[in-house]
Design a protein around this motif. Sequence first.
Motif, PDB file in Angstrom:
ATOM      1  N   PHE A 171      22.986  -8.588  -9.800  1.00 26.19           N
ATOM      2  CA  PHE A 171      23.788  -9.035  -8.661  1.00 26.19           C
ATOM      3  C   PHE A 171      25.096  -9.670  -9.119  1.00 26.19           C
ATOM      4  CE2 PHE A 171      23.475  -9.259  -4.149  1.00 26.19           C
ATOM      5  CZ  PHE A 171      24.493 -10.139  -3.810  1.00 26.19           C
ATOM      6  N   THR A 172      25.009 -10.556 -10.110  1.00 31.48           N
ATOM      7  CA  THR A 172      26.224 -11.266 -10.539  1.00 31.48           C
ATOM      8  C   THR A 172      27.121 -10.346 -11.372  1.00 31.48           C
ATOM      9  OG1 THR A 172      25.094 -12.111 -12.502  1.00 31.48           O
ATOM     10  CG2 THR A 172      25.061 -13.491 -10.540  1.00 31.48           C
ATOM     11  N   HIS A 173      26.497  -9.502 -12.193  1.00 29.69           N
ATOM     12  CA  HIS A 173      27.275  -8.598 -13.054  1.00 29.69           C
ATOM     13  C   HIS A 173      27.974  -7.514 -12.217  1.00 29.69           C
ATOM     14  CE1 HIS A 173      28.044  -6.223 -16.778  1.00 29.69           C
ATOM     15  NE2 HIS A 173      28.008  -5.230 -15.904  1.00 29.69           N
ATOM     16  N   GLU A 174      27.188  -6.757 -11.469  1.00 30.83           N
ATOM     17  CA  GLU A 174      27.802  -5.700 -10.654  1.00 30.83           C
ATOM     18  C   GLU A 174      28.685  -6.333  -9.581  1.00 30.83           C
ATOM     19  OE1 GLU A 174      27.637  -2.893 -11.931  1.00 30.83           O
ATOM     20  OE2 GLU A 174      25.841  -3.093 -13.174  1.00 30.83           O
ATOM     21  N   GLY A 175      28.305  -7.522  -9.153  1.00 29.25           N
ATOM     22  CA  GLY A 175      29.136  -8.257  -8.196  1.00 29.25           C
ATOM     23  C   GLY A 175      30.527  -8.508  -8.772  1.00 29.25           C
ATOM     24  N   GLY A 176      30.598  -8.773 -10.071  1.00 25.38           N
ATOM     25  CA  GLY A 176      31.897  -8.983 -10.724  1.00 25.38           C
ATOM     26  C   GLY A 176      32.739  -7.715 -10.713  1.00 25.38           C
ATOM     27  N   HIS A 177      32.097  -6.580 -11.009  1.00 17.39           N
ATOM     28  CA  HIS A 177      32.818  -5.300 -10.939  1.00 17.39           C
ATOM     29  C   HIS A 177      33.321  -5.062  -9.511  1.00 17.39           C
ATOM     30  CE1 HIS A 177      31.967  -3.808 -14.895  1.00 17.39           C
ATOM     31  NE2 HIS A 177      30.658  -3.802 -14.737  1.00 17.39           N
ATOM     32  N   ALA A 178      32.402  -5.309  -8.572  1.00 16.07           N
ATOM     33  CA  ALA A 178      32.721  -5.022  -7.168  1.00 16.07           C
ATOM     34  C   ALA A 178      33.891  -5.891  -6.704  1.00 16.07           C
ATOM     35  CB  ALA A 178      31.479  -5.262  -6.306  1.00 16.07           C
ATOM     36  N   PHE A 179      33.828  -7.159  -7.053  1.00 15.10           N
ATOM     37  CA  PHE A 179      34.903  -8.077  -6.644  1.00 15.10           C
ATOM     38  C   PHE A 179      36.247  -7.631  -7.238  1.00 15.10           C
ATOM     39  CE2 PHE A 179      37.516 -11.815  -7.710  1.00 15.10           C
ATOM     40  CZ  PHE A 179      37.829 -12.222  -6.417  1.00 15.10           C
ATOM     41  N   ALA A 180      36.231  -7.303  -8.533  1.00 10.45           N
ATOM     42  CA  ALA A 180      37.479  -6.902  -9.198  1.00 10.45           C
ATOM     43  C   ALA A 180      38.030  -5.621  -8.579  1.00 10.45           C
ATOM     44  CB  ALA A 180      37.237  -6.716 -10.695  1.00 10.45           C
ATOM     45  N   GLY A 181      37.132  -4.670  -8.274  1.00 11.32           N
ATOM     46  CA  GLY A 181      37.567  -3.413  -7.656  1.00 11.32           C
ATOM     47  C   GLY A 181      38.164  -3.669  -6.286  1.00 11.32           C
ATOM     48  N   TYR A 182      37.530  -4.569  -5.559  1.00 11.94           N
ATOM     49  CA  TYR A 182      37.994  -4.904  -4.212  1.00 11.94           C
ATOM     50  C   TYR A 182      39.402  -5.514  -4.266  1.00 11.94           C
ATOM     51  CZ  TYR A 182      38.244  -7.366   0.259  1.00 11.94           C
ATOM     52  OH  TYR A 182      38.653  -7.834   1.474  1.00 11.94           O
ATOM     53  N   ILE A 183      39.593  -6.444  -5.197  1.00 12.24           N
ATOM     54  CA  ILE A 183      40.891  -7.131  -5.329  1.00 12.24           C
ATOM     55  C   ILE A 183      41.988  -6.133  -5.743  1.00 12.24           C
ATOM     56  CG2 ILE A 183      42.136  -8.777  -6.831  1.00 12.24           C
ATOM     57  CD1 ILE A 183      40.560 -10.231  -4.754  1.00 12.24           C
ATOM     58  N   HIS A 218      35.413  -8.271 -16.228  1.00 13.34           N
ATOM     59  CA  HIS A 218      35.244  -8.701 -14.832  1.00 13.34           C
ATOM     60  C   HIS A 218      33.796  -9.103 -14.563  1.00 13.34           C
ATOM     61  CE1 HIS A 218      38.647  -5.621 -13.930  1.00 13.34           C
ATOM     62  NE2 HIS A 218      39.168  -6.804 -14.127  1.00 13.34           N
ATOM     63  N   SER A 219      32.872  -8.253 -15.031  1.00  9.14           N
ATOM     64  CA  SER A 219      31.472  -8.466 -14.662  1.00  9.14           C
ATOM     65  C   SER A 219      30.795  -9.503 -15.545  1.00  9.14           C
ATOM     66  CB  SER A 219      30.723  -7.138 -14.750  1.00  9.14           C
ATOM     67  OG  SER A 219      30.932  -6.556 -16.012  1.00  9.14           O
ATOM     68  N   MET A 220      31.043  -9.418 -16.866  1.00 10.98           N
ATOM     69  CA  MET A 220      30.325 -10.331 -17.759  1.00 10.98           C
ATOM     70  C   MET A 220      30.850 -11.764 -17.626  1.00 10.98           C
ATOM     71  SD  MET A 220      29.847  -7.728 -20.931  1.00 10.98           S
ATOM     72  CE  MET A 220      28.154  -7.538 -21.417  1.00 10.98           C
ATOM     73  N   ASP A 273      32.305  -1.381 -25.538  1.00 13.04           N
ATOM     74  CA  ASP A 273      33.058  -2.048 -24.466  1.00 13.04           C
ATOM     75  C   ASP A 273      32.333  -3.298 -23.973  1.00 13.04           C
ATOM     76  OD1 ASP A 273      33.862   0.719 -24.715  1.00 13.04           O
ATOM     77  OD2 ASP A 273      35.139   0.375 -22.967  1.00 13.04           O
ATOM     78  N   TYR A 274      30.991  -3.213 -23.910  1.00 14.61           N
ATOM     79  CA  TYR A 274      30.215  -4.371 -23.461  1.00 14.61           C
ATOM     80  C   TYR A 274      30.334  -5.523 -24.461  1.00 14.61           C
ATOM     81  CZ  TYR A 274      27.819  -1.239 -20.165  1.00 14.61           C
ATOM     82  OH  TYR A 274      27.525  -0.358 -19.157  1.00 14.61           O
ATOM     83  N   CYS A 275      30.389  -5.156 -25.742  1.00 17.46           N
ATOM     84  CA  CYS A 275      30.460  -6.200 -26.779  1.00 17.46           C
ATOM     85  C   CYS A 275      31.830  -6.875 -26.766  1.00 17.46           C
ATOM     86  CB  CYS A 275      30.210  -5.607 -28.157  1.00 17.46           C
ATOM     87  SG  CYS A 275      28.623  -4.815 -28.296  1.00 17.46           S
ATOM     88  N   LEU A 276      32.880  -6.063 -26.692  1.00 18.08           N
ATOM     89  CA  LEU A 276      34.233  -6.622 -26.637  1.00 18.08           C
ATOM     90  C   LEU A 276      34.343  -7.534 -25.420  1.00 18.08           C
ATOM     91  CD1 LEU A 276      36.250  -3.383 -27.501  1.00 18.08           C
ATOM     92  CD2 LEU A 276      35.921  -5.370 -28.982  1.00 18.08           C
ATOM     93  N   ALA A 277      33.811  -7.050 -24.301  1.00 19.73           N
ATOM     94  CA  ALA A 277      33.898  -7.832 -23.061  1.00 19.73           C
ATOM     95  C   ALA A 277      33.065  -9.108 -23.148  1.00 19.73           C
ATOM     96  CB  ALA A 277      33.446  -6.981 -21.880  1.00 19.73           C
ATOM     97  N   GLN A 278      31.888  -9.001 -23.782  1.00 16.52           N
ATOM     98  CA  GLN A 278      31.051 -10.203 -23.905  1.00 16.52           C
ATOM     99  C   GLN A 278      31.780 -11.270 -24.728  1.00 16.52           C
ATOM    100  OE1 GLN A 278      28.724 -11.878 -22.349  1.00 16.52           O
ATOM    101  NE2 GLN A 278      26.945 -10.663 -22.889  1.00 16.52           N
ATOM    102  N   ALA A 279      32.477 -10.814 -25.763  1.00 14.96           N
ATOM    103  CA  ALA A 279      33.228 -11.762 -26.597  1.00 14.96           C
ATOM    104  C   ALA A 279      34.337 -12.441 -25.786  1.00 14.96           C
ATOM    105  CB  ALA A 279      33.804 -11.047 -27.813  1.00 14.96           C
ATOM    106  N   VAL A 280      34.863 -11.755 -24.782  1.00 15.94           N
ATOM    107  CA  VAL A 280      35.864 -12.375 -23.902  1.00 15.94           C
ATOM    108  C   VAL A 280      35.172 -13.269 -22.864  1.00 15.94           C
ATOM    109  CG1 VAL A 280      37.711 -11.953 -22.239  1.00 15.94           C
ATOM    110  CG2 VAL A 280      37.478 -10.467 -24.231  1.00 15.94           C
ATOM    111  N   ALA A 281      34.060 -12.767 -22.305  1.00 10.57           N
ATOM    112  CA  ALA A 281      33.323 -13.554 -21.302  1.00 10.57           C
ATOM    113  C   ALA A 281      32.872 -14.887 -21.904  1.00 10.57           C
ATOM    114  CB  ALA A 281      32.118 -12.763 -20.794  1.00 10.57           C
ATOM    115  N   LEU A 282      32.520 -14.867 -23.189  1.00 12.55           N
ATOM    116  CA  LEU A 282      32.101 -16.118 -23.839  1.00 12.55           C
ATOM    117  C   LEU A 282      33.285 -17.084 -23.976  1.00 12.55           C
ATOM    118  CD1 LEU A 282      29.516 -14.667 -26.381  1.00 12.55           C
ATOM    119  CD2 LEU A 282      29.008 -16.288 -24.543  1.00 12.55           C
ATOM    120  N   GLN A 283      34.499 -16.556 -24.011  1.00 17.29           N
ATOM    121  CA  GLN A 283      35.676 -17.443 -23.970  1.00 17.29           C
ATOM    122  C   GLN A 283      35.767 -18.122 -22.600  1.00 17.29           C
ATOM    123  OE1 GLN A 283      39.456 -15.783 -25.456  1.00 17.29           O
ATOM    124  NE2 GLN A 283      38.271 -14.113 -26.347  1.00 17.29           N
TER     125      GLN A 283
END
Length: 566
Positions: A354-366, A387-389, A490-500
């Motif tokens: 919910f929170t992960h796909e919700g992040g994609h959905a929100f970003a797509g919507y914006i 966006h999602s992570m 892509d998930y790993c690169l993004a996770q490293a950003v999400a952790l920031q």
Amino acid sequence: MIFNDMQYERPDFDALLAAYDELIACADSAKNAEEGAKILNRHNSLMIPVGQMLSLASIRHSINTTNEFYLAEEEYYAQNSPILDEKISVFYAAILKWSFIPELQPQFTKVFFTNAEMETKTISPSVISLMEKENLLCMDYDKLQGSAQIEFEGNTLNLAQLGAFKDNACRETRQKAYTAEAGFYDAHRTEFEQIFDNLVKTRTEIAHALGFKSFTELGYLRMTRNCYSAEDVEIFRGEIAKTIVPIVAEMKKQQALRIDVADFKFYDDALIKLGGNPKPHGSQDDTYRAGVEMYKEMNADTREFITKMDEMKLFDLKAMPGKMTGGYCAQLAEYKMPFIFANFNGSSHDVDVFTHEGGHAFAGYIASKTAPLLECTAPTLEGCEVHSMSMEFLCWKFLEKFYGDDANSARAVHLTSALYFLPYGCMVDEFQHIVYANPEFTPAQRNEKWLELEHKYRPWMDYANAPMFSRGAGWQRQIHIYSSPFYYIDYCLAQAVALQIFAIMQTQGHDAAWSKYMDYTILGGSKTFIELLDFAGLRNPMEKGSLDEIAAAVADYLATHASDLN
Ligand code: ZN
């Protein structure tokens, strides 16, 4: 309009191809930026209904893979979309000749033209039939995975439902769940091996026909890697191996003590907390309502977004027989709205989805509100996973809604899993580089390499004599390896950003982290991944030493919240 009332009609491909022939002729004779803009807008108006129908067919097929109508539609697209892709690539080639591109960049973005140029290198008429073959092989994998009907403790389960038992507090149940899963893959061993072998050989043949040395170069172009190279990714994996793997290895020792097992095995890996990882407290419907409530409370932007999603019923969340596994967010271009698909199974996975796909959905919507072209509604995929992570962390403030008094445990488990994920993700990525550098490998050689990578990235994983896993075939469960080559990093690169984002949340609070998130998200697909990071003041994770700070932030949080995992 609600999702179920959205009308589906197969686009008339012949008419579409003819419209593009006309548009290509216009592009060839366009004289100035004004004409160029009209042509790009016309291209967009042709693509929107196609995007809408492709999404509708794909979503409805994944909701019920036994529905013959949408299965036939999916097969039709698998066979015919390469022809359209090729035509669009010819269209791109025509617009790339324009001398007035710089005048169009402010409106249509520079990155659109960069990406269009990459796209033209990925296809030619000579590879269309091979691409059709590749698409159909990916569908074979989906069908095979979706066909799983596994008998487990008196129930018939699909792979997603079975997955819920892998972090069961009872060790015997966990082990049985993995054994049951392995039983399914072993029963179809030849089919899985043949599909993948065919995919590797077909992709290699396509790459050779397009003039590339191996599929890797083509894979990078297909992923639109417009701001970094395979060497940068290698540096990143090296940083993970050097900085993160030793930390995770230490955390695994603590995990073994915590869950009270002396001989830590692979089926203990997912059980982070003794007594079981926290689960959402209510029913699946409660989890849905909590998710809607969370986004309503978060801020005005998320409130507007979730209210529309809820009203238009743009969710399909429950696991059902015949449903495709996994979860995703798709865009419905005609409505500028996202759709969320998942397989709820009663575990924390439901909240994550919910929170992960919700992040994609929100970003797509914006992004859909301002994007000049469909191509600009999202950045490249590692950019989207940010966006999602990141949203998964920004939802921390609201986790009580799902987990009640287990929310602190859920936060610690989420953070731990986020760190655990990095070595696995890099392993999947390095595996694919090896596979496509050695297309002649036999299935056994591929498995052998996978086991070597296990030793490098996850030395704590002890498979003993477990079926499937001990011979190194565990990668067959990873859909991306079959269907989306080179996506996984892509998930790993993004996770490293999400952790920031997580680290900012710890030091400066939720609002500061949210504002950074919006600086990044508001730009949609108008910039490259690294430009987005620069703009938002976030670090490029492929720089040496960039992981030190996040590793410290995670270690600090987990040290001060150690009791949350007990
Ligand atoms: Zn995602």
